[in-house]
Scaffold this motif. Structure first.
Motif, mmCIF file in Angstrom:
data_model
loop_
_atom_site.group_PDB
_atom_site.id
_atom_site.type_symbol
_atom_site.label_atom_id
_atom_site.label_comp_id
_atom_site.label_asym_id
_atom_site.label_seq_id
_atom_site.Cartn_x
_atom_site.Cartn_y
_atom_site.Cartn_z
ATOM 1 N N PRO B 221 0.817 -1.215 0.000
ATOM 2 C CA PRO B 221 0.000 0.000 0.000
ATOM 3 C C PRO B 221 0.855 1.272 0.000
ATOM 4 N N SER B 307 -18.564 0.399 16.907
ATOM 5 C CA SER B 307 -18.451 0.923 15.539
ATOM 6 C C SER B 307 -16.989 1.155 15.164
ATOM 7 N N PHE B 308 -16.207 1.667 16.100
ATOM 8 C CA PHE B 308 -14.781 1.813 15.802
ATOM 9 C C PHE B 308 -13.922 1.820 17.056
ATOM 10 N N ARG B 327 -16.281 -3.105 14.442
ATOM 11 C CA ARG B 327 -16.520 -3.079 12.997
ATOM 12 C C ARG B 327 -15.371 -2.445 12.221
ATOM 13 N N THR B 328 -14.741 -1.424 12.812
ATOM 14 C CA THR B 328 -13.715 -0.673 12.101
ATOM 15 C C THR B 328 -12.577 -0.330 13.062
ATOM 16 N N LEU B 330 -9.591 2.406 13.256
ATOM 17 C CA LEU B 330 -8.978 3.610 12.694
ATOM 18 C C LEU B 330 -7.679 3.821 13.448
ATOM 19 N N GLN B 348 -11.514 -2.766 6.468
ATOM 20 C CA GLN B 348 -12.104 -2.096 7.632
ATOM 21 C C GLN B 348 -11.048 -1.726 8.669
ATOM 22 N N ILE B 350 -7.974 0.600 9.010
ATOM 23 C CA ILE B 350 -7.493 1.731 8.218
ATOM 24 C C ILE B 350 -6.412 2.498 8.953
#
Lengths: 523, 523
Positions: B221, B307-308, B327-328, B330, B348, B350
């Motif tokens: 990446p 959620s994160f 779920r995510t 960050l 998911q 990131i």
């Protein structure tokens, strides 16, 4: 004055001071640091940025008479953002805006022309204004300033230097959360890469994200991040999924076009640069898409893998990836639904910023690393100059796109076009509008043979490689003569002295201007 | 003058004009647009950006006496970039630099102190200067200006406003290609997210990428893109993989710490905000990591999904992701090898820019959306002010990190710490150094009970929820009395009047200063 491609230019057009094109990479301006319009926002934003409707967001953005607004063109012919936003602005009575999308998409009822006529818009900057708007501009539409047309690579630089200073960017996204994290990769109206919007998001003073698909926080993938977004508006529909890919042509069955595509792919395969880790950009024209298929075949037969495919993506490049013929896809825009949804397949398929893709004023851009670039054209002249904007009657047929950038950046740039289209010659003595300087074009591929450009940096290498492969080499004059023998020599298009469009080159200089057509000459 | 947390501040320290902290979100400065130091580069860069060695890159960067250089701290205790670069600079005879990493990592032979002593560095700005450097600064090390310490969220703002203006950013990457596309996610010395470097890459005048793993173009990446990179240098080793995660503590077996961790997780689970889609940041301290495990258990039992998870990532948060409890992710930095390599698992997970994570002057940052933030502390006082910098003798123990940002951004900020450490009380009348204002702290969780902060915005809600769950609530004064009853009241640390460190708050105001310790008082 006359620029380096022999175009007569005024020194000033309205308030625009003309810096003439002086040759490839001759421009060496002293550059100030990159400054955005974005201001540090002193109050934490914990609450939702959702606004009840477009008008509320427009008012909150502080949009006023005379400001500059921007859009991306990633929804292409399926776009339902531009029309809704301009309608709301018009109803709010805000006038005299500069309309500065990455490219103008054709919208109807009302059209962009209607918003010029009602005074909402009085200036336009874009990569193209094809269709009704372009025709109107060339005929009798009154704007306060000439339209500025820039290739994709010049737009980020114009924004970074302040030549194009965006007050409010309206960014359509097929999914967004209430804080503004958004993407074009998911949702019912997915358009794929938002590569043309990144620079707007980072540089504009205010940013409004418009979506028809609010998702739970955080929206993933995050193409544009919440730290750049001021407001989020949900509308009923941002686009028509059936038409989002419709701006791009599909695989042609025209035998002439297939022959040209095959020849272009053969020319690539004949080059010594066609080896493991080669790179290419083919684009989305009918011939380009066919060319990609032939290139895939060559790649498979040679048992090699391209290191990357670049730029606008199509389904058949994704197929090449699936077959292991391409290692990486660096995608700035998605031309069809398959390409739009390909990102989730692999971390090797990447959405990239248009500035990273094409801006020559960066610390480097990807297309300056390309081996092969395949380009379309409306006309090519005997100096290999390319016209991708204006048709046989001078009418606006297309946008500049990334062609001038790719032609210069690629080691080998290949223009594919038929010798004639209908009764119109494609190979001419002098293109009506010069968008790409001939010195950056390596070859022209037609159904009647391949003309190599003796003035191109890689001419000798290409001559050796293509001759060795037995490809049919002709001169550009031969192709012109053939075209003229079939169509006759077209009469010059008559124009007035009034400049209605300025055509910038990738370095920000003026490569040509377009003058108003004498109205009775439009068919 | 005295600021809003009762700290006596000079009006000026050297050339630094003190803007006193006036209370949460009281700062409302007029802000100029964000301008970078990056200049549009007028010549396309097609060739490799590789330089033969660090010295060549340093010379090419134009680094001169008195300039400012930056680094990230993502290699933590395994970093081999900072030492090599400073050695090369020192050998080139360049003097009087401002050393401005995101955080100072401890290096040896030579150490940062050695580079101060030889004149290479004469100013320091970072989030922390723990260890030998910090001790030296507090004792007798001579710098031209006081050290400026900023929380993670304040650094991007300082860079965007020019308070910290970076001439040359040196960015270590575990993989890079010859054009500068790079990442920390792959390669033998993978460090994971490069979240702290994004702002340096975009804003610095020159950017040097340093790697020990050159990969074929394009590096994927792409964490930092080639359009921001001037030079690429390959060195033998950028880090020690065994130590890259060593700055973060591992799972504790200490029963007291486990009890605190369990309590903190119980407090979270007792809150009405603990429901589907909740969000959290727990961090990498020993108690924090244990707390994550207890939180995972609660999340599973409740049958919900976060959620994160935000910020610095650890293996057990990745485990929560694998089990569908989050779920995510960050991630701005990776605290261990599992977290460093987790990105390839799922789109998911990131890598995010530190400015997006924590900068309150953005159009919004993610941590201002947090429900729960778990923080470590060295000391908390009866006003809930937090000291995360200085120890019982005033010595530099840690960095500010993102604690002040998270405390303010989260709905519920939870400080976890034992009542005493050794013979030192953790709950005191007045912290020696105030890093985080008490009004932003919701509760302090200790082995002796939970103290809710009556001055916190969510006090009533928390009181109801935690009482209902039967959690042991005590007053902060009770905890202080308990601590003092075990340790006695510590003697005040004696300092001179000389300010050696300025401690900024997340809004860029000065929340405290650190004065030079009277030398004979250091043990």
């Amino acid at each position: 004055m006359v620029n380096a491609v022999g175009r007569e230019l005024p020194e000033k057009v309205g308030s625009y001071v003309v810096k003439p094109y002086t040759g490839i990479h001759k421009e060496a301006q002293t550059s100030a640091p990159v400054c955005s319009r974005r201001r540090p926002d002193p109050s934490p934003r914990r609450q939702s940025k959702r606004m009840p409707d477009l008008k509320a967001a427009i008012l909150a953005s502080g949009l006023k008479d005379g400001m500059t607004i921007s859009f991306h063109h990633s929804f292409r012919e399926g776009d339902k953002i531009v029309g809704q936003v301009l309608t709301a602005i018009s109803e709010l009575g805000i006038k005299g805006l500069c309309f500065a999308p990455s490219a103008v998409v054709n919208i109807k009822n009302p059209s962009i022309v209607d918003f010029v006529k009602d005074g909402t818009i009085n200036r336009i900057q874009a990569s193209g204004i094809r269709g009704e708007l372009g025709d109107a501009v060339l005929q009798d539409l009154k704007l306060a300033e000439p339209v500025i047309l820039r290739p994709h690579g010049a737009r980020p630089h114009a924004i970074e230097t302040g030549a194009l200073s965006i007050d409010v960017a309206f960014i359509g996204a097929s999914s967004a959360d209430e804080m503004g994290n958004c993407t074009g990769q998911t949702g019912p109206n997915s358009c794929g890469a938002l590569g043309y919007s990144f620079i707007d998001a980072v540089m504009a003073e205010k940013v409004v994200v418009i979506t028809d698909n609010i998702v739970p926080y955080p929206c993933v993938p995050i193409s544009i991040a919440q730290n750049y977004v001021d407001f989020v508006v949900q509308v009923d529909e941002i686009g028509d999924p059936d038409k989002i890919g419709a701006g791009a042509a599909r695989l042609t069955k025209n035998p002439r076009d297939l022959l040209i595509a095959q020849r272009a792919a053969d020319a690539i395969a004949a080059s010594r640069l066609f080896k493991d880790d080669y790179s290419f950009q083919t684009g989305a024209g009918a011939i380009s898409i066919a060319c990609t298929n032939f290139l895939a075949q060559h790649t498979k037969e040679a048992g090699i893998q391209a290191s990357f495919a670049l730029g606008g993506m199509t389904a058949n490049i994704v197929e090449m990836f699936d077959e292991g013929l391409v290692r990486t896809i660096l995608c700035s825009q998605s031309f069809d639904a398959v390409a739009a949804r390909a990102f989730s397949k692999s971390p090797q398929i990447i959405e990239i910023d248009n500035s990273m893709y094409s801006n020559m004023y960066n610390k480097s851009c990807v297309l300056d690393r390309l081996n092969f670039g395949v380009l379309g054209a409306l006309e090519v002249d005997v100096d290999f100059n390319i016209n991708i904007l204006t048709g046989s009657n001078g009418e606006m047929m297309s946008g500049i796109g990334g062609g001038p950038d790719v032609a210069d950046g690629a080691d080998i740039s290949i223009v594919t076009l038929p010798v004639i289209r209908g009764r119109t010659p494609s190979i001419v003595n002098r293109v009506f509008t010069c968008c790409t300087p001939g010195t950056s074009v390596a070859m022209v591929v037609t159904e009647a043979g391949i003309a190599l450009n003796p003035a191109h940096k890689n001419y000798q290498m290409l001559k050796e490689d293509l001759s060795a492969a037995g490809l049919k080499l002709v001169t550009i004059e031969y192709l012109r003569d053939l075209a003229y023998s079939l169509t006759g020599i077209p009469k010059p298009i008559e124009t007035t002295d009034e400049v209605v469009c300025i055509v910038e080159y990738r370095d920000g200089t003026v490569i040509d201007v377009i003058r108003r057509i004498k109205t009775d000459k439009i068919e």
